[in-house]
Write a protein that holds these residues in place. Structure first.
Motif, short mmCIF file in Angstrom:
data_model
loop_
_atom_site.label_atom_id
_atom_site.label_comp_id
_atom_site.label_asym_id
_atom_site.label_seq_id
_atom_site.Cartn_x
_atom_site.Cartn_y
_atom_site.Cartn_z
N ALA A 201 0.96 -1.31 0.34
CA ALA A 201 -0.05 -0.14 -0.23
C ALA A 201 0.33 1.48 -0.39
CB ALA A 201 -1.19 -0.06 1.70
N PHE A 202 2.10 1.42 0.86
CA PHE A 202 3.27 2.14 1.06
C PHE A 202 4.40 2.03 0.89
CE2 PHE A 202 -0.82 2.58 3.85
CZ PHE A 202 -1.64 4.25 2.93
N PRO A 203 4.72 1.94 -0.43
CA PRO A 203 6.25 1.11 -1.36
C PRO A 203 7.08 2.25 -0.60
CG PRO A 203 5.23 1.63 -2.63
CD PRO A 203 4.38 2.02 -1.87
N ASN A 204 6.71 4.11 -0.90
CA ASN A 204 7.87 4.12 -0.84
C ASN A 204 7.61 4.49 0.66
OD1 ASN A 204 4.55 5.58 -0.26
ND2 ASN A 204 5.36 7.54 -0.85
N LEU A 205 7.42 3.88 2.12
CA LEU A 205 7.77 4.66 3.62
C LEU A 205 8.84 3.46 3.43
CD1 LEU A 205 4.09 5.41 4.93
CD2 LEU A 205 5.79 6.60 3.66
N LEU A 206 8.42 2.46 2.85
CA LEU A 206 9.80 1.52 4.28
C LEU A 206 10.66 0.79 3.36
CD1 LEU A 206 7.49 -0.37 6.38
CD2 LEU A 206 8.24 1.37 6.72
N GLY A 207 10.85 0.94 2.04
CA GLY A 207 11.39 0.42 1.06
C GLY A 207 11.57 -1.09 1.11
N GLY A 208 10.91 -1.96 1.89
CA GLY A 208 10.81 -3.77 1.76
C GLY A 208 11.61 -4.01 2.96
N ALA A 209 11.50 -2.86 3.50
CA ALA A 209 12.14 -3.32 5.17
C ALA A 209 11.30 -4.20 5.98
CB ALA A 209 13.03 -1.74 5.77
N SER B 112 6.57 0.16 13.08
CA SER B 112 6.39 1.26 14.00
C SER B 112 7.74 2.61 13.85
CB SER B 112 6.13 1.73 15.17
OG SER B 112 6.54 0.85 16.30
N GLY B 113 8.84 1.77 14.09
CA GLY B 113 10.41 2.44 14.27
C GLY B 113 10.70 3.22 12.40
N LEU B 114 10.29 2.13 12.33
CA LEU B 114 11.13 3.26 10.92
C LEU B 114 9.90 4.44 10.13
CD1 LEU B 114 11.26 -0.48 8.57
CD2 LEU B 114 12.99 1.23 9.55
N LEU B 115 8.82 4.27 10.56
CA LEU B 115 7.63 5.57 10.33
C LEU B 115 7.97 6.45 11.34
CD1 LEU B 115 5.39 2.63 9.86
CD2 LEU B 115 6.01 3.92 8.21
N GLN B 116 8.88 6.43 12.54
CA GLN B 116 9.23 7.42 13.31
C GLN B 116 9.26 8.67 12.24
OE1 GLN B 116 8.54 7.90 16.76
NE2 GLN B 116 7.24 5.41 16.45
N SER B 117 8.63 9.80 13.20
CA SER B 117 9.59 10.95 12.65
C SER B 117 10.82 11.48 12.20
CB SER B 117 8.90 12.05 13.32
OG SER B 117 9.56 12.21 14.39
N SER B 118 11.74 11.34 13.16
CA SER B 118 13.28 10.76 13.45
C SER B 118 13.87 10.49 12.19
CB SER B 118 13.41 10.74 14.41
OG SER B 118 13.00 9.21 15.22
N ARG B 119 12.70 8.93 11.96
CA ARG B 119 14.07 8.35 11.25
C ARG B 119 12.95 9.00 9.40
NH1 ARG B 119 15.12 2.79 12.07
NH2 ARG B 119 15.79 2.82 10.50
N GLN B 120 12.03 9.78 9.55
CA GLN B 120 11.20 10.48 8.33
C GLN B 120 12.19 12.17 8.08
OE1 GLN B 120 9.60 8.81 6.17
NE2 GLN B 120 9.84 7.03 7.29
N ARG B 121 13.05 12.31 8.92
CA ARG B 121 13.67 13.73 8.50
C ARG B 121 14.55 13.76 7.33
NH1 ARG B 121 16.16 13.99 13.87
NH2 ARG B 121 14.40 14.41 14.76
N GLY B 122 14.14 15.04 6.91
CA GLY B 122 15.03 15.00 5.40
C GLY B 122 14.03 14.42 4.01
N PRO C 246 10.07 14.29 1.88
CA PRO C 246 9.03 15.24 1.79
C PRO C 246 8.53 15.29 2.58
CG PRO C 246 10.29 14.16 -0.55
CD PRO C 246 11.27 12.99 0.29
N LEU C 247 8.19 16.50 1.74
CA LEU C 247 6.61 16.68 3.54
C LEU C 247 5.42 15.80 2.74
CD1 LEU C 247 5.38 18.51 6.08
CD2 LEU C 247 4.07 19.71 3.56
N ALA C 248 5.35 15.70 1.71
CA ALA C 248 4.35 14.49 2.04
C ALA C 248 4.84 12.60 2.02
CB ALA C 248 4.23 14.93 -0.23
N ILE C 249 6.01 12.64 2.07
CA ILE C 249 6.29 11.08 2.42
C ILE C 249 6.00 10.90 4.84
CG2 ILE C 249 8.15 9.59 2.85
CD1 ILE C 249 6.88 9.57 0.01
N ARG C 250 6.65 12.30 4.92
CA ARG C 250 6.79 12.57 5.94
C ARG C 250 5.70 12.15 7.12
NH1 ARG C 250 9.36 16.86 5.36
NH2 ARG C 250 7.97 18.24 7.13
N VAL C 251 4.06 13.09 5.98
CA VAL C 251 2.93 13.10 7.00
C VAL C 251 2.90 11.35 6.66
CG1 VAL C 251 0.42 14.09 6.08
CG2 VAL C 251 2.83 15.53 5.99
N GLN C 252 2.55 11.45 5.05
CA GLN C 252 1.85 9.81 5.42
C GLN C 252 2.70 9.11 6.62
OE1 GLN C 252 0.20 9.74 1.88
NE2 GLN C 252 -0.68 7.69 3.94
N ALA C 253 4.05 8.79 6.79
CA ALA C 253 4.53 8.08 7.77
C ALA C 253 4.10 8.10 9.26
CB ALA C 253 5.54 8.23 7.56
#
Length: 128
Positions: free
Chosen positions: A34-42, A70-80, A82-89
């Motif tokens: 559903a969200f391949p851009n968030l976790l990259g297969g991890a 949930s660790g991969l989706l944390q805001s600290s892991r999303q730093r840097g 794009p906004l859309a990806i950070r918000v989606q996470a």
């Protein structure tokens, strides 16, 4: 500011639609698709073996996969990113946290036609 509000509203709607009627196991299984851009297969290696064997699935495995996601989706892991990806996470993480709290519904949304008796027994064991 308006762009961020629109992005948040859209991301919340997409995440809510994705999570509707699904329990934690189903959400974790479908997260990468559903969200391949968030976790990259991890997460794929952890949940791919859950495909049809719900009876053998242990709560520890579910919790481990949840913690990883949930660790991969944390805001600290999303730093840097794009906004859309950070918000989606952030919105996807909210849905996972909600589903994690509903322990009686962890198996909601799964295909019960495969090994229904075994899956029902697993759900009962989870609730006990």
């Amino acid at each position: 500011m308006l762009q961020e509000a629109c992005t948040r509203a859209s991301a919340a709607q997409v995440a809510s639609h994705w999570a509707a009627g699904q329990g934690l196991v189903s959400l974790l299984r479908s997260l990468e698709d559903a969200f391949p851009n968030l976790l990259g297969g991890a997460l794929d290696s952890e949940v791919s073996r859950w495909e049809n064997d719900f009876a053998a699935l242990k709560s520890e495995e579910i919790i481990r996969a949840y913690a990883h996601a949930s660790g991969l989706l944390q805001s600290s892991r999303q730093r840097g990113r794009p906004l859309a990806i950070r918000v989606q996470a952030e919105e996807v993480l909210k849905q996972l946290v909600r589903a994690r709290g509903e322990t009686g519904s962890w198996y909601a949304g799964l295909d019960w036609s495969r090994g229904a008796a075994a899956a029902a027994a697993a759900v009962q064991a989870q609730r006990a």
